[in-house]
Scaffold this active site. Structure first.
Site, PDB file in Angstrom:
ATOM      1  N   PHE A  11     -43.878  13.719  21.766  1.00 24.23           N
ATOM      2  CA  PHE A  11     -42.513  14.183  21.492  1.00 24.23           C
ATOM      3  C   PHE A  11     -41.673  14.303  22.775  1.00 24.23           C
ATOM      4  O   PHE A  11     -40.684  13.582  22.971  1.00 24.23           O
ATOM      5  CB  PHE A  11     -42.627  15.518  20.744  1.00 24.23           C
ATOM      6  N   ALA A  33     -53.309   8.404  25.589  1.00 26.41           N
ATOM      7  CA  ALA A  33     -54.502   8.067  24.817  1.00 26.41           C
ATOM      8  C   ALA A  33     -54.156   7.676  23.370  1.00 26.41           C
ATOM      9  O   ALA A  33     -55.034   7.261  22.616  1.00 26.41           O
ATOM     10  CB  ALA A  33     -55.473   9.247  24.824  1.00 26.41           C
ATOM     11  N   THR A  98     -58.899  18.105  26.724  1.00 24.23           N
ATOM     12  CA  THR A  98     -57.696  17.451  27.278  1.00 24.23           C
ATOM     13  C   THR A  98     -56.920  18.376  28.210  1.00 24.23           C
ATOM     14  O   THR A  98     -56.568  17.998  29.330  1.00 24.23           O
ATOM     15  CB  THR A  98     -56.785  16.965  26.131  1.00 24.23           C
ATOM     16  N   THR A 132     -45.940  25.734  29.065  1.00 24.10           N
ATOM     17  CA  THR A 132     -45.281  26.422  27.960  1.00 24.10           C
ATOM     18  C   THR A 132     -45.091  27.912  28.244  1.00 24.10           C
ATOM     19  O   THR A 132     -45.868  28.496  29.018  1.00 24.10           O
ATOM     20  CB  THR A 132     -46.135  26.235  26.688  1.00 24.10           C
ATOM     21  N   ASP A 133     -44.117  28.514  27.585  1.00 25.33           N
ATOM     22  CA  ASP A 133     -43.944  29.974  27.698  1.00 25.33           C
ATOM     23  C   ASP A 133     -45.055  30.727  26.955  1.00 25.33           C
ATOM     24  O   ASP A 133     -45.213  31.934  27.137  1.00 25.33           O
ATOM     25  CB  ASP A 133     -42.564  30.397  27.169  1.00 25.33           C
ATOM     26  N   GLU A 134     -45.830  30.007  26.128  1.00 27.69           N
ATOM     27  CA  GLU A 134     -46.842  30.693  25.311  1.00 27.69           C
ATOM     28  C   GLU A 134     -47.957  31.297  26.153  1.00 27.69           C
ATOM     29  O   GLU A 134     -48.695  32.162  25.688  1.00 27.69           O
ATOM     30  CB  GLU A 134     -47.421  29.744  24.254  1.00 27.69           C
ATOM     31  N   TYR A 158     -54.797  27.195  22.160  1.00 24.39           N
ATOM     32  CA  TYR A 158     -53.815  26.302  22.816  1.00 24.39           C
ATOM     33  C   TYR A 158     -53.266  26.957  24.077  1.00 24.39           C
ATOM     34  O   TYR A 158     -53.325  26.376  25.169  1.00 24.39           O
ATOM     35  CB  TYR A 158     -52.666  25.978  21.848  1.00 24.39           C
ATOM     36  N   SER A 161     -55.737  27.325  26.869  1.00 24.63           N
ATOM     37  CA  SER A 161     -56.072  26.086  27.576  1.00 24.63           C
ATOM     38  C   SER A 161     -54.926  25.666  28.500  1.00 24.63           C
ATOM     39  O   SER A 161     -55.150  25.140  29.591  1.00 24.63           O
ATOM     40  CB  SER A 161     -56.418  24.962  26.582  1.00 24.63           C
ATOM     41  N   LYS A 162     -53.689  25.912  28.091  1.00 21.63           N
ATOM     42  CA  LYS A 162     -52.549  25.606  28.971  1.00 21.63           C
ATOM     43  C   LYS A 162     -52.541  26.555  30.170  1.00 21.63           C
ATOM     44  O   LYS A 162     -52.217  26.160  31.291  1.00 21.63           O
ATOM     45  CB  LYS A 162     -51.229  25.714  28.200  1.00 21.63           C
ATOM     46  N   ASN A 187     -39.920  26.871  22.993  1.00 15.62           N
ATOM     47  CA  ASN A 187     -40.074  25.908  21.886  1.00 15.62           C
ATOM     48  C   ASN A 187     -38.983  24.834  21.908  1.00 15.62           C
ATOM     49  O   ASN A 187     -37.809  25.165  21.912  1.00 15.62           O
ATOM     50  CB  ASN A 187     -39.986  26.628  20.538  1.00 15.62           C
ATOM     51  N   ASN A 188     -39.423  23.586  21.900  1.00 14.32           N
ATOM     52  CA  ASN A 188     -38.488  22.460  21.858  1.00 14.32           C
ATOM     53  C   ASN A 188     -38.317  21.971  20.418  1.00 14.32           C
ATOM     54  O   ASN A 188     -39.221  22.099  19.596  1.00 14.32           O
ATOM     55  CB  ASN A 188     -39.051  21.269  22.635  1.00 14.32           C
ATOM     56  N   PRO A 291     -53.537  33.296  12.194  1.00 14.99           N
ATOM     57  CA  PRO A 291     -54.312  34.322  12.917  1.00 14.99           C
ATOM     58  C   PRO A 291     -53.833  34.437  14.363  1.00 14.99           C
ATOM     59  O   PRO A 291     -53.566  33.421  15.007  1.00 14.99           O
ATOM     60  CB  PRO A 291     -55.755  33.793  12.887  1.00 14.99           C
TER      61      PRO A 291
HETATM   62  P1  NAD Z   1     -47.240  16.034  21.706  1.00 10.97           P
HETATM   63  O1  NAD Z   1     -48.443  16.595  21.017  1.00 10.97           O
HETATM   64  O2  NAD Z   1     -46.091  15.567  20.886  1.00 10.97           O
HETATM   65  O3  NAD Z   1     -47.686  14.793  22.617  1.00 10.97           O
HETATM   66  C1  NAD Z   1     -48.829  14.812  23.396  1.00 10.97           C
HETATM   67  C2  NAD Z   1     -49.051  13.406  23.933  1.00 10.97           C
HETATM   68  O4  NAD Z   1     -50.214  13.437  24.789  1.00 10.97           O
HETATM   69  C3  NAD Z   1     -49.337  12.365  22.848  1.00 10.97           C
HETATM   70  O5  NAD Z   1     -48.635  11.180  23.127  1.00 10.97           O
HETATM   71  C4  NAD Z   1     -50.836  12.144  22.948  1.00 10.97           C
HETATM   72  O6  NAD Z   1     -51.256  10.847  22.532  1.00 10.97           O
HETATM   73  C5  NAD Z   1     -51.069  12.370  24.434  1.00 10.97           C
HETATM   74  N1  NAD Z   1     -52.453  12.777  24.739  1.00 10.97           N
HETATM   75  C6  NAD Z   1     -53.173  13.744  24.137  1.00 10.97           C
HETATM   76  N2  NAD Z   1     -54.399  13.829  24.675  1.00 10.97           N
HETATM   77  C7  NAD Z   1     -54.448  12.895  25.665  1.00 10.97           C
HETATM   78  C8  NAD Z   1     -55.444  12.506  26.595  1.00 10.97           C
HETATM   79  N3  NAD Z   1     -56.635  13.100  26.619  1.00 10.97           N
HETATM   80  N4  NAD Z   1     -55.149  11.525  27.483  1.00 10.97           N
HETATM   81  C9  NAD Z   1     -53.923  10.917  27.470  1.00 10.97           C
HETATM   82  N5  NAD Z   1     -52.957  11.242  26.587  1.00 10.97           N
HETATM   83  C10 NAD Z   1     -53.216  12.214  25.705  1.00 10.97           C
HETATM   84  O7  NAD Z   1     -46.798  17.138  22.749  1.00 10.97           O
HETATM   85  P2  NAD Z   1     -45.323  17.567  23.202  1.00 10.97           P
HETATM   86  O8  NAD Z   1     -44.768  18.522  22.225  1.00 10.97           O
HETATM   87  O9  NAD Z   1     -44.580  16.350  23.576  1.00 10.97           O
HETATM   88  O10 NAD Z   1     -45.685  18.407  24.513  1.00 10.97           O
HETATM   89  C11 NAD Z   1     -45.790  17.756  25.787  1.00 10.97           C
HETATM   90  C12 NAD Z   1     -46.167  18.798  26.823  1.00 10.97           C
HETATM   91  O11 NAD Z   1     -45.167  19.812  26.875  1.00 10.97           O
HETATM   92  C13 NAD Z   1     -47.476  19.510  26.523  1.00 10.97           C
HETATM   93  O12 NAD Z   1     -48.163  19.687  27.737  1.00 10.97           O
HETATM   94  C14 NAD Z   1     -47.050  20.848  25.940  1.00 10.97           C
HETATM   95  O13 NAD Z   1     -47.996  21.841  26.213  1.00 10.97           O
HETATM   96  C15 NAD Z   1     -45.761  21.092  26.693  1.00 10.97           C
HETATM   97  N6  NAD Z   1     -44.759  21.912  25.986  1.00 10.97           N
HETATM   98  C16 NAD Z   1     -44.400  21.618  24.697  1.00 10.97           C
HETATM   99  C17 NAD Z   1     -43.421  22.387  24.079  1.00 10.97           C
HETATM  100  C18 NAD Z   1     -42.974  22.080  22.671  1.00 10.97           C
HETATM  101  O14 NAD Z   1     -42.182  22.853  22.098  1.00 10.97           O
HETATM  102  N7  NAD Z   1     -43.392  20.984  22.066  1.00 10.97           N
HETATM  103  C19 NAD Z   1     -42.830  23.461  24.751  1.00 10.97           C
HETATM  104  C20 NAD Z   1     -43.239  23.722  26.075  1.00 10.97           C
HETATM  105  C21 NAD Z   1     -44.188  22.929  26.672  1.00 10.97           C
HETATM  106  P1  TYD Z   2     -44.678  25.788  15.889  1.00 13.21           P
HETATM  107  O1  TYD Z   2     -43.619  24.757  15.676  1.00 13.21           O
HETATM  108  O2  TYD Z   2     -46.077  25.491  15.474  1.00 13.21           O
HETATM  109  O3  TYD Z   2     -44.610  26.238  17.430  1.00 13.21           O
HETATM  110  P2  TYD Z   2     -45.392  27.442  18.197  1.00 13.21           P
HETATM  111  O4  TYD Z   2     -46.449  28.016  17.351  1.00 13.21           O
HETATM  112  O5  TYD Z   2     -45.928  26.708  19.373  1.00 13.21           O
HETATM  113  O6  TYD Z   2     -44.321  28.443  18.547  1.00 13.21           O
HETATM  114  O7  TYD Z   2     -44.235  27.097  15.124  1.00 13.21           O
HETATM  115  C1  TYD Z   2     -43.008  27.748  15.419  1.00 13.21           C
HETATM  116  C2  TYD Z   2     -42.999  29.037  14.646  1.00 13.21           C
HETATM  117  O8  TYD Z   2     -42.958  28.737  13.241  1.00 13.21           O
HETATM  118  C3  TYD Z   2     -44.254  29.872  14.851  1.00 13.21           C
HETATM  119  O9  TYD Z   2     -43.910  31.254  14.841  1.00 13.21           O
HETATM  120  C4  TYD Z   2     -45.115  29.539  13.625  1.00 13.21           C
HETATM  121  C5  TYD Z   2     -44.092  29.285  12.540  1.00 13.21           C
HETATM  122  N1  TYD Z   2     -44.477  28.309  11.495  1.00 13.21           N
HETATM  123  C6  TYD Z   2     -44.340  28.636  10.156  1.00 13.21           C
HETATM  124  O10 TYD Z   2     -43.883  29.753   9.807  1.00 13.21           O
HETATM  125  N2  TYD Z   2     -44.723  27.714   9.223  1.00 13.21           N
HETATM  126  C7  TYD Z   2     -45.236  26.496   9.552  1.00 13.21           C
HETATM  127  O11 TYD Z   2     -45.588  25.705   8.639  1.00 13.21           O
HETATM  128  C8  TYD Z   2     -45.344  26.152  10.939  1.00 13.21           C
HETATM  129  C9  TYD Z   2     -45.901  24.833  11.357  1.00 13.21           C
HETATM  130  C10 TYD Z   2     -44.959  27.099  11.879  1.00 13.21           C
END
Ligand code: NAD
Ligand code: TYD
Length: 362
Positions: A11, A33, A98, A132-134, A158, A161-162, A187-188, A291
């Site tokens: 993403f 991957a 990972t 992440t902020d998590e 999650y 591990s981050k 959260n994005n 949980p």
């Molecule tokens: P995503 O799950 O959409 O994408 C992860 C990508 O990593 C995928 O393309 C996947 O194929 C690749 N990948 C997974 N395991 C791999 C491996 N072992 N080797 C090579 N490639 C591998 O994740 P995202 O939402 O795009 O998040 C990207 C980064 O940003 C992550 O590190 C996440 O922790 C961080 N982040 C995400 C958010 C969010 O809201 N989505 C917010 C803050 C930080």
């Molecule tokens: P999510 O998009 O999984 O991000 P994160 O857990 O990393 O913040 O979830 C965002 C918020 O929405 C989180 O509080 C969990 C909640 N949520 C639901 O209520 N229902 C759902 O089906 C999902 C996927 C998330």
């Protein structure tokens, strides 16, 4: 000139690479991957002179080392991760592999590569760890937002591990002098987000007239940032961030889950109204809580604003409009990701059919 991006078919990585290429910046080597979350189609429109996909695992030491040695990137932007909290509850092992071991492998290779550099090449090199902020854990209602000094207190496999990955990145800066920068973003939402996450899941379910599963009371608070603003912040950190520092990114919009759900449903109703004109609020269905569900995240983005001048350019209304429009006009993309493994996931998580998560009442 190249940069190495990991996880660029996911993403945020896809959005980052599209914007990077549109700005005419360095060529991108994208190591991915292609797990269930990685979709090469996201970047298929980019010409080879701007972007090259290398299908491979960040755990593959030989591959990672040879990519650095042969392609000589001026920076590594590390997105690759297992990123979904609910999946980490079902199967934490992949997250340790990972996010922890993969980041370790990358840092080790980067350390070796960095030691081989000299002069301006060495001076310019950066390793950007995207996090992440998590990792900061859950806030109470009156707590101040997370700053870069907030102690880590991760609550899910999650976020743990981050957090481990962040600690390793910091240690490689402190111990080996690797020019690491790290970011912790909220959260994005936006284009190309895999529909296991709340925002795309609810858009797709709303369009399909399926129940929208709200965990628990739906009053958990998240700080929402449009993905393009995250990418802009990452570019700033790469260009101007102080080596060894971490930067919180966020400050978009703090909202309870039910409020972001209502905002998005109302946009879906506006752009794709039901035949009878009624609101889709009736799809909201409370289900069993996650949980260890963190109650509240909020980010103090004062440091990146003061040091690098970063301010998000999308209001929530604009970000939501762009996001809903993107999902409406990219149905082939949606169909391609709603595959068998996605269906299996929805069945495991929600107990029923794919885009029809059955509501398990509270
Ligand atoms: P995503 O799950 O959409 O994408 C992860 C990508 O990593 C995928 O393309 C996947 O194929 C690749 N990948 C997974 N395991 C791999 C491996 N072992 N080797 C090579 N490639 C591998 O994740 P995202 O939402 O795009 O998040 C990207 C980064 O940003 C992550 O590190 C996440 O922790 C961080 N982040 C995400 C958010 C969010 O809201 N989505 C917010 C803050 C930080
Ligand atoms: P999510 O998009 O999984 O991000 P994160 O857990 O990393 O913040 O979830 C965002 C918020 O929405 C989180 O509080 C969990 C909640 N949520 C639901 O209520 N229902 C759902 O089906 C999902 C996927 C998330």
């Amino acid at each position: 000139m190249t940069i190495l991006v990991t996880g660029g078919c996911g993403f945020i990585g896809s959005n980052f690479i599209h914007e990077w290429a549109a700005l005419g910046l360095e060529r991108v080597i994208n190591l991915d991957a292609l797990t269930y979350a990685g979709n090469p189609q996201n970047l298929s429109a980019l010409p080879l002179e701007r972007h090259e996909l290398v299908r491979g695992d960040i755990l593959d030491k030989t591959l990672v080392e040879s990519l650095m040695r042969e392609r000589r990137p001026s920076a590594i932007v590390h997105f690759a991760a297992e990123s979904h909290v609910d999946r980490s509850i079902h199967g934490p092992a992949a997250f340790v592999e990972t996010n922890v071991k993969g980041t370790f492998t990358l840092l080790e290779a980067a350390k070796g590569y960095y030691s081989s550099l000299e002069g301006p090449e060495k001076e310019a090199f950066r390793f950007l760890a995207v996090s992440t902020d998590e990792v900061y854990g859950s806030l109470g209602p009156q707590d101040p937002p997370f700053t870069e000094k907030t102690p880590y207190a991760p609550n899910s496999p999650y976020s743990a591990s981050k957090a481990a990955a962040d600690h390793l990145a910091r240690a490689y800066r402190q111990t080996y002098g690797l020019p690491v920068l790290s970011t912790n973003c909220s959260n994005n939402y936006g284009p190309y987000q895999f529909p296991e996450k709340l925002v795309p899941l609810l858009i797709l379910n709303a369009l399909a007239e399926k129940p929208i599963p709200v965990y628990g009371d739906g009053l958990q608070i998240r700080d929402w940032l449009y993905v393009s603003d995250h990418c802009a912040a990452l570019r700033l950190v790469l260009a101007k961030g102080r080596v060894g520092e971490s930067y919180n990114i966020g400050g978009g919009a703090s909202l309870a889950n039910l409020d972001i759900i209502r905002a998005i449903l109302s946009e879906v109703d506006r752009l794709a109204p039901r035949a009878d004109g009624t609101a889709r609020l009736d799809l909201i269905t409370h289900v069993k809580d996650r949980p260890g569900h963190d109650r509240r995240y909020a980010v103090d983005a004062g440091k990146i604003r003061a040091e690098l001048g970063f301010v998000p350019s999308h209001s929530l209304a604009l970000g939501v409009e762009k996001t809903v429009k993107w999902y409406l006009s990219n149905q082939p993309w949606v169909q391609s990701v709603v595959n068998l493994s996605y269906r299996d996931w929805l069945k495991a998580q929600y107990g029923e059919e794919p885009s029809s998560p059955s509501a398990e009442p509270l």
